[in-house]
Design an enzyme around this catalytic site. Structure first.
Site, PDB file in Angstrom:
ATOM      1  N   GLY A  45      44.682  26.719  35.785  1.00 45.52           N
ATOM      2  CA  GLY A  45      44.544  28.167  35.826  1.00 45.52           C
ATOM      3  C   GLY A  45      45.581  28.815  34.937  1.00 45.52           C
ATOM      4  O   GLY A  45      46.639  28.231  34.678  1.00 45.52           O
ATOM      5  N   GLN A  50      50.987  35.472  32.137  1.00 41.91           N
ATOM      6  CA  GLN A  50      51.641  34.252  31.677  1.00 41.91           C
ATOM      7  C   GLN A  50      51.607  34.102  30.154  1.00 41.91           C
ATOM      8  O   GLN A  50      52.313  33.259  29.607  1.00 41.91           O
ATOM      9  CB  GLN A  50      51.001  33.018  32.317  1.00 41.91           C
ATOM     10  CG  GLN A  50      51.264  32.925  33.811  1.00 41.91           C
ATOM     11  CD  GLN A  50      50.621  31.684  34.379  1.00 41.91           C
ATOM     12  OE1 GLN A  50      49.441  31.689  34.716  1.00 41.91           O
ATOM     13  NE2 GLN A  50      51.391  30.618  34.473  1.00 41.91           N
ATOM     14  N   CYS A 105      53.444  25.529  38.428  1.00 39.97           N
ATOM     15  CA  CYS A 105      53.059  26.676  37.615  1.00 39.97           C
ATOM     16  C   CYS A 105      53.480  26.421  36.172  1.00 39.97           C
ATOM     17  O   CYS A 105      54.591  25.952  35.925  1.00 39.97           O
ATOM     18  CB  CYS A 105      53.737  27.928  38.168  1.00 39.97           C
ATOM     19  SG  CYS A 105      53.383  29.428  37.243  1.00 39.97           S
ATOM     20  N   LEU A 106      52.600  26.747  35.226  1.00 35.66           N
ATOM     21  CA  LEU A 106      52.916  26.547  33.820  1.00 35.66           C
ATOM     22  C   LEU A 106      54.108  27.384  33.369  1.00 35.66           C
ATOM     23  O   LEU A 106      54.803  27.016  32.425  1.00 35.66           O
ATOM     24  CB  LEU A 106      51.692  26.866  32.947  1.00 35.66           C
ATOM     25  CG  LEU A 106      50.474  25.951  33.161  1.00 35.66           C
ATOM     26  CD1 LEU A 106      49.312  26.422  32.302  1.00 35.66           C
ATOM     27  CD2 LEU A 106      50.812  24.495  32.871  1.00 35.66           C
ATOM     28  N   HIS A 147      46.659  31.505  43.842  1.00 30.08           N
ATOM     29  CA  HIS A 147      47.833  31.304  42.972  1.00 30.08           C
ATOM     30  C   HIS A 147      47.730  32.185  41.727  1.00 30.08           C
ATOM     31  O   HIS A 147      48.679  32.881  41.362  1.00 30.08           O
ATOM     32  CB  HIS A 147      47.932  29.822  42.585  1.00 30.08           C
ATOM     33  CG  HIS A 147      49.083  29.522  41.679  1.00 30.08           C
ATOM     34  ND1 HIS A 147      50.225  28.891  42.112  1.00 30.08           N
ATOM     35  CD2 HIS A 147      49.268  29.771  40.354  1.00 30.08           C
ATOM     36  CE1 HIS A 147      51.069  28.773  41.089  1.00 30.08           C
ATOM     37  NE2 HIS A 147      50.503  29.290  40.006  1.00 30.08           N
ATOM     38  N   GLU A 148      46.561  32.156  41.068  1.00 31.43           N
ATOM     39  CA  GLU A 148      46.380  32.965  39.848  1.00 31.43           C
ATOM     40  C   GLU A 148      46.349  34.456  40.176  1.00 31.43           C
ATOM     41  O   GLU A 148      46.882  35.275  39.430  1.00 31.43           O
ATOM     42  CB  GLU A 148      45.119  32.543  39.095  1.00 31.43           C
ATOM     43  CG  GLU A 148      45.147  31.109  38.580  1.00 31.43           C
ATOM     44  CD  GLU A 148      46.397  30.751  37.789  1.00 31.43           C
ATOM     45  OE1 GLU A 148      46.924  31.610  37.046  1.00 31.43           O
ATOM     46  OE2 GLU A 148      46.856  29.606  37.902  1.00 31.43           O
ATOM     47  N   HIS A 151      49.658  36.048  40.311  1.00 30.40           N
ATOM     48  CA  HIS A 151      50.229  36.394  38.998  1.00 30.40           C
ATOM     49  C   HIS A 151      49.886  37.829  38.590  1.00 30.40           C
ATOM     50  O   HIS A 151      50.726  38.521  38.019  1.00 30.40           O
ATOM     51  CB  HIS A 151      49.731  35.436  37.918  1.00 30.40           C
ATOM     52  CG  HIS A 151      50.511  34.168  37.826  1.00 30.40           C
ATOM     53  ND1 HIS A 151      51.859  34.137  37.525  1.00 30.40           N
ATOM     54  CD2 HIS A 151      50.144  32.877  37.981  1.00 30.40           C
ATOM     55  CE1 HIS A 151      52.278  32.883  37.511  1.00 30.40           C
ATOM     56  NE2 HIS A 151      51.258  32.096  37.783  1.00 30.40           N
TER      57      HIS A 151
END
Length: 196
Positions: A45, A50, A105-106, A147-148, A151
């Site tokens: 995701g 991000q 997380c990226l 999670h996304e 953000h």
């Protein structure tokens, strides 16, 4: 085009993102670039904040989770081929039991922690054609969406940890924001002022 992923500490990750309309400039290119960036970083995701954009957009491809042998066939089927664009998403309801899952997380490389989330969500959103949807998801799909979604609300998974766990991670998080970490994808570090 692969975009740099914004690292922990950048203020864009803390802003509540703004809704967009279908005349948002180069939206199709942006979505394409987000897919390319996510796959390049081996993510499932990626949210627009991000990549430095405070807009309500995220993409998810949960297919890699479908290979998890601990899941039931039904759970694997739900994950296999689950690839969607979410624009202007709004979680309408979270329900069911809370359960823990190890999240990463990226934007926060090399840190993974157990996070508790509700099992079931109902979400309204627009797809890449700005068509309206309201859908209910459970299990791992619901978790990836949550999670996304966090953000675009300015929330990171580390915010959901205990205060003790946050204190233990503080130095590692500061190193990430300074770029003192090795990653194999392009990142922008807020306290390093350079892209690596």
């Amino acid at each position: 085009m692969i975009l740099p992923i914004v690292a922990y500490g950048d203020t864009v990750l803390r802003r509540k993102a703004k809704a967009i309309t279908e005349d948002y400039p180069n939206i199709n290119d942006l979505i394409h670039n987000m897919w390319e960036t996510m796959y390049n970083a081996s993510g499932v995701g990626l949210a627009a904040p991000q990549v430095g954009l405070p807009i309500r957009l995220f993409v998810i491809d949960a297919t890699p989770f479908a290979d998890d042998e601990e899941l039931t066939k039904e759970e694997q089927d739900a994950l296999h081929g689950f690839k969607k664009v979410f624009i202007n998403a709004q979680i309408e309801e979270e329900a069911g039991e809370e359960w823990a899952f190890n999240e990463g997380c990226l934007s926060i490389p090399d840190i993974r922690e157990d996070v508790h989330r509700k099992d079931t969500i109902t979400i309204s959103y627009q797809d890449e054609n700005f068509k309206n949807h309201t859908e209910t998801y459970t299990g791992l799909v619901a978790r990836v969406i949550q999670h996304e979604y966090d953000h675009i609300e300015g929330i990171l998974f580390t915010d959901k940890l205990s205060s003790l766990k946050k204190r233990l991670l503080k130095n590692r998080l500061q190193k990430i924001s300074k770029g003192k970490i090795s990653v194999d994808y392009k990142m922008r570090f807020p306290d390093a002022k350079k892209v690596r």
